[in-house]
Structure formats: structure tokens, C-alpha cells
Scaffold this active site. Structure first.
Site, short mmCIF file in Angstrom:
data_model
loop_
_atom_site.label_atom_id
_atom_site.label_comp_id
_atom_site.label_asym_id
_atom_site.label_seq_id
_atom_site.Cartn_x
_atom_site.Cartn_y
_atom_site.Cartn_z
N LYS A 128 0.86 -1.19 0.00
CA LYS A 128 0.00 0.00 0.00
C LYS A 128 0.89 1.23 0.00
O LYS A 128 2.05 1.17 0.41
CB LYS A 128 -0.91 0.02 1.23
N ASP A 168 -6.57 4.51 -5.03
CA ASP A 168 -7.28 4.37 -3.77
C ASP A 168 -7.95 5.71 -3.52
O ASP A 168 -8.11 6.52 -4.44
CB ASP A 168 -6.31 3.97 -2.64
N THR A 211 -14.79 -2.58 -7.62
CA THR A 211 -14.96 -2.75 -6.17
C THR A 211 -16.43 -2.70 -5.80
O THR A 211 -16.91 -3.52 -5.00
CB THR A 211 -14.18 -1.67 -5.39
#
Length: 449
Positions: A128, A168, A211
Site C-alpha cells: 500500500k 485508492d 470494487t
């Protein structure tokens, strides 16, 4: 309370070492509590120091990002990349641009990503990244210059066989484009080093929707298998108004639900007869405005600046898709009181431990993020495959692959819950299924001295 001595000892070490990182501690504690039922059967994990290695990132990179704003002033932000675990594949995980980004949040996201990626069945490790940069209110030129400066340092540490970032919170197609362009200039190569790219230059269809769609596919499978039910005729509330939330709304509606409330940082809107999704898309995706503008254009809509008020709306299904720990114990109790019977997470760790306890005690069907929101990274993995093959698949092909992956994630989580003696507890099942695959790979690959 953890009873297994090995788990308790390593968790205490994490608390001593990273006591100033609450989000990371929360993520580790949740996983450790869930995997306790399987630890006794695997003494090789302690012998090989699996837990001690699993809670320590393989690499944590922290760097300065200097850039010049439109007024000619030099600005400085902090950039991060955590390469948490590569036992089952190259590091894979998004980049987040938000003023709250810090080491704790990046580590919690990377730790969660390790098990989420494991659940997809694709060969991807956990990573990440991000920066404490706030893109809100910045011009395209400022965002471009920031992204280029960020990538100038990040490019030294990533690659298609090493670490493949994605988007993100705060990082969409625009930001991915700027970063990809800079990577290409610096490395003089056109490779699939980032996912979420534009369709015309290596991106995958369905990635934007993935998502949100995946969340609904997982939810639909759980409803069908555990409740003999579906989205049909259900009232749904969704927090957040980015890609995850908007495309969760879209798919829930396609599956027969009515979305009665949606939110962003400015507040929430509600419409008992159902929101106008096309208007939400126009306001949020095209015009980049706030959800409060929706109510000004829809006389029948109610707007409230108290974001938490969303959880007081009568509903059957709740889909938190905004950010970590947005749903606390009081909000969970409000959901239960107003008829909510299922909650599936679209954001990363959006529910506090107290909220999860309240939901489970009330018999609310609960789907944890590392399983239910894995559709984005699953489709990123499919984008990586297409890049490696120099092929592109149709929307229908990618969507079908995504649907099958989410069904398999549900099956693996449910089967693990049965093996642990808690059938239907998808939090335990997801954590155990994701953990075992990574832990076994770590044992098989040996310890580096």
C-alpha cells in the site's frame, strides 16, 4: 481475549513496538483473534516465526515529495510505500492521497491487503502507499506536478514483477495517468507497473466499477446461501460517493434494490423512493461537486450535514464504502434499531470493533472488507494479466471473471468458517482462509538469516 500463547505473545510485541499506530493495531488484533481456532493445528508457524514476520513489513519506504503550486510556492508532503508481504506474488495495493495518511494507516492497509489479495486466488502479495496530500481544491496542474514528484521517488522501488500500485482514496484515473506518464519517462519502458490505467493505454474494462460491483456480487452470494434471499425489493444505504459507492449503488439497483441514502464529506441525502443515480454520477464523477448539491436539484431529497445520520435511515442492507472506522457502536445500534439485517463493507475496515460486535450480537449478516471489497484488486490482477499477455478482454469477459472470483471468495470464507466451528461467521472465515495461504507460503520459502 486471545488464549493461544503464541498469538498473545506476538500481539503484545506489536503493541509494545507500534503502540502509537492505532489503525495498524486494530487490523492486527482482528486477524489474530480470528485465526486462533487454527493455530493449535500448525506448530510449524511458531517454529518458523510466521507471526513475527507477518506483522513486520518486508519494506517501508518514507520519502519527501516537493512540488510547486500554481502561486509558485514550494510545497512539501510525505510519501509512503509499504511492501508488506510478497510470499504469494509481487506487492499489490493502492495509493491513497489524503491529509490523514500516516504510517499507521499505510501499514494497516498493507497488512489487510496481504490477506485480501490472498483471498482472490491470484498471485499477488500485499502492499500500500500514499501521501498526506489533499487533492481537493487543487488544479489539474498542481495535481500533475505533485504526482510527477511523487512518482520520481516511487519509481525507484516498483516494477511489474516487484510492486504494482493502483488507485485508492484520492487517486483516480487522472492521478494514475500522471504517475504512469512520469514512470514511463523515467524508466523508458511501457509496462503494466500501475493498474487503473486508461482503456486506450493498457487499462482494463470494469476496473472503475470493480470494487462496487464485486461488493454486490459477494453480498448477493452471501444473502442467497445464508438467508435464501437477495437484493430484490431491499432498501439499501451506501456511505461514500466515490467509485466504490456509486457503482455499488448501480449494481444493487440492477439486482432489484432501492438505494434510499448516500453520503460524502458534506453530509448525506435520502430519498425514500430511491436516489437518482445518474444525477449522483453527474455531480460526483463529472463535476466533482459535493452531495449537498444533489438536494438542491432534487426537491424531494432531504440533505443533512451530519454524515452519521445516514445510519439512522430505515434500511435492509447497509454498504459502508467511505473510509476506515466510519461506523461506530452507536451507528451500528441505530442500524439494528431501524431494521438493517445485513452489512457488507466496501471500504477498508469501515467498522470499529464495537460496531462489529453490535452487529454480530444482533444477528446482522456481516461481510468483512478483506472479502467483500476485494473486487477492485481482483480486477487489478486481471489488468496485470492482460498487460502481460498484450491482450484486452471485453467488459463481459472481465465482469464474468470478477463475479466468479467474488463467488469463490465467499465459498472459501464460508468453508473456513465451518472448519473453525462458526459456520456463517464470514469475518473469521475470511481471515483464516487468507492467513493460511500466506502462512503456508512463508513456511515453504524458508527464513532468511
Amino acid at each position: 481475549m486471545i488464549k493461544n500463547e503464541y498469538l498473545a505473545r506476538v500481539l503484545e510485541q506489536v503493541k509494545q513496538r507500534d503502540g502509537d499506530q492505532p489503525e495498524f493495531l486494530q487490523a492486527v488484533s482482528e486477524v489474530f483473534e480470528s485465526i486462533e481456532p487454527v493455530m493449535a493445528a500448525h506448530p510449524e508457524y511458531e517454529k518458523n516465526g510466521v507471526l513475527e514476520r507477518m506483522v513486520e513489513p518486508e519494506r517501508l519506504i518514507k520519502f519527501r515529495v516537493s512540488w510547486v503550486d500554481d502561486a509558485g510556492h514550494v510545497q512539501v508532503n510525505r510519501g509512503y510505500r509499504v511492501q508488506f508481504n510478497s510470499a504469494i506474488g509481487p506487492y499489490k495495493g493502492g495509493i491513497r492521497f489524503h491529509p490523514t495518511v500516516n504510517e499507521s494507516i499505510i501499514k494497516f492497509l498493507g497488512f489487510e491487503q496481504t490477506f485480501k489479495n490472498s483471498l482472490t486466488g491470484l498471485p499477488m502479495g500485499g502492499g500500500k502507499g500514499g501521501a498526506d496530500f489533499n487533492p481537493a481544491g487543487r488544479s489539474d496542474g498542481e495535481i500533475m506536478r505533485f504526482c510527477q514528484s511523487f512518482m520520481t521517488e516511487l519509481s525507484k522501488h516498483i516494477g511489474q514483477f516487484t510492486d504494482v500500485p493502483a488507485g485508492d482514496l484520492g487517486v483516480g484515473g487522472r492521478e494514475i495517468g500522471y504517475m504512469f506518464g512520469q514512470y514511463k519517462r523515467l524508466r523508458n519502458e511501457f509496462t503494466g507497473v500501475l493498474t487503473g490505467k486508461g482503456i486506450g493505454w493498457g487499462g482494463s474494462l470494469v476496473r472503475t466499477e470493480a470494487t462496487g460491483y464485486g461488493l454486490c456480487y459477494f453480498t448477493q452470494e452471501a444473502l442467497k446461501h445464508l438467508r435464501n434471499d437477495s437484493f430484490e425489493g431491499k432498501r439499501v444505504i451506501v456511505s461514500g460517493a466515490g467509485n466504490v459507492a456509486i457503482f455499488a449503488c448501480e449494481k444493487a439497483m440492477e439486482l432489484g434494490a432501492t438505494v434510499v441514502g448516500i453520503s460524502d464529506g458534506s453530509g448525506y441525502v435520502s430519498e425514500p423512493g430511491g436516489i437518482d443515480l445518474d444525477l449522483v454520477k453527474k455531480i460526483k464523477l463529472t463535476e466533482r461537486k459535493k452531495i449537498r448539491d444533489y438536494a438542491q436539484l432534487r426537491p424531494g431529497a432531504k440533505f443533512d450535514t451530519d454524515v452519521k445520520g445516514l445510519w439512522t435511515l430505515p434500511c435492509d442492507i447497509a454498504l459502508p464504502c467511505a473510509t476506515q472506522n466510519e461506523l461506530d457502536g452507536d451507528s451500528a445500534r441505530a442500524l439494528v434499531a431501524n431494521g438493517c439485517t445485513a452489512l457488507f463493507e466496501g471500504a477498508n475496515m469501515p467498522s470499529t470493533p464495537e460496531a462489529i460486535h453490535v452487529l454480530q450480537e444482533a444477528g446482522v449478516l456481516y461481510g468483512p472488507a478483506k472479502a467483500s471489497n476485494a473486487g477492485g484488486v481482483a480486477t487489478s490482477g486481471l489488468e496485470m494479466s492482460q498487460n502481460s499477455l498484450r491482450l484486452s478482454w471485453s467488459f463481459e469477459e472481465v465482469d464474468e471473471r470478477l463475479k466468479n472470483i467474488m463467488k469463490e471468495i465467499y465459498k472459501n470464507a464460508y468453508d473456513a468458517s465451518v472448519e473453525c466451528g462458526v459456520p456463517g461467521n464470514l469475518m473469521v472465515g475470511a481471515n483464516v482462509a487468507g492467513f493460511l495461504k500466506v502462512a503456508d507460503a512463508m513456511v515453504a520459502q524458508g527464513v532468511a538469516y
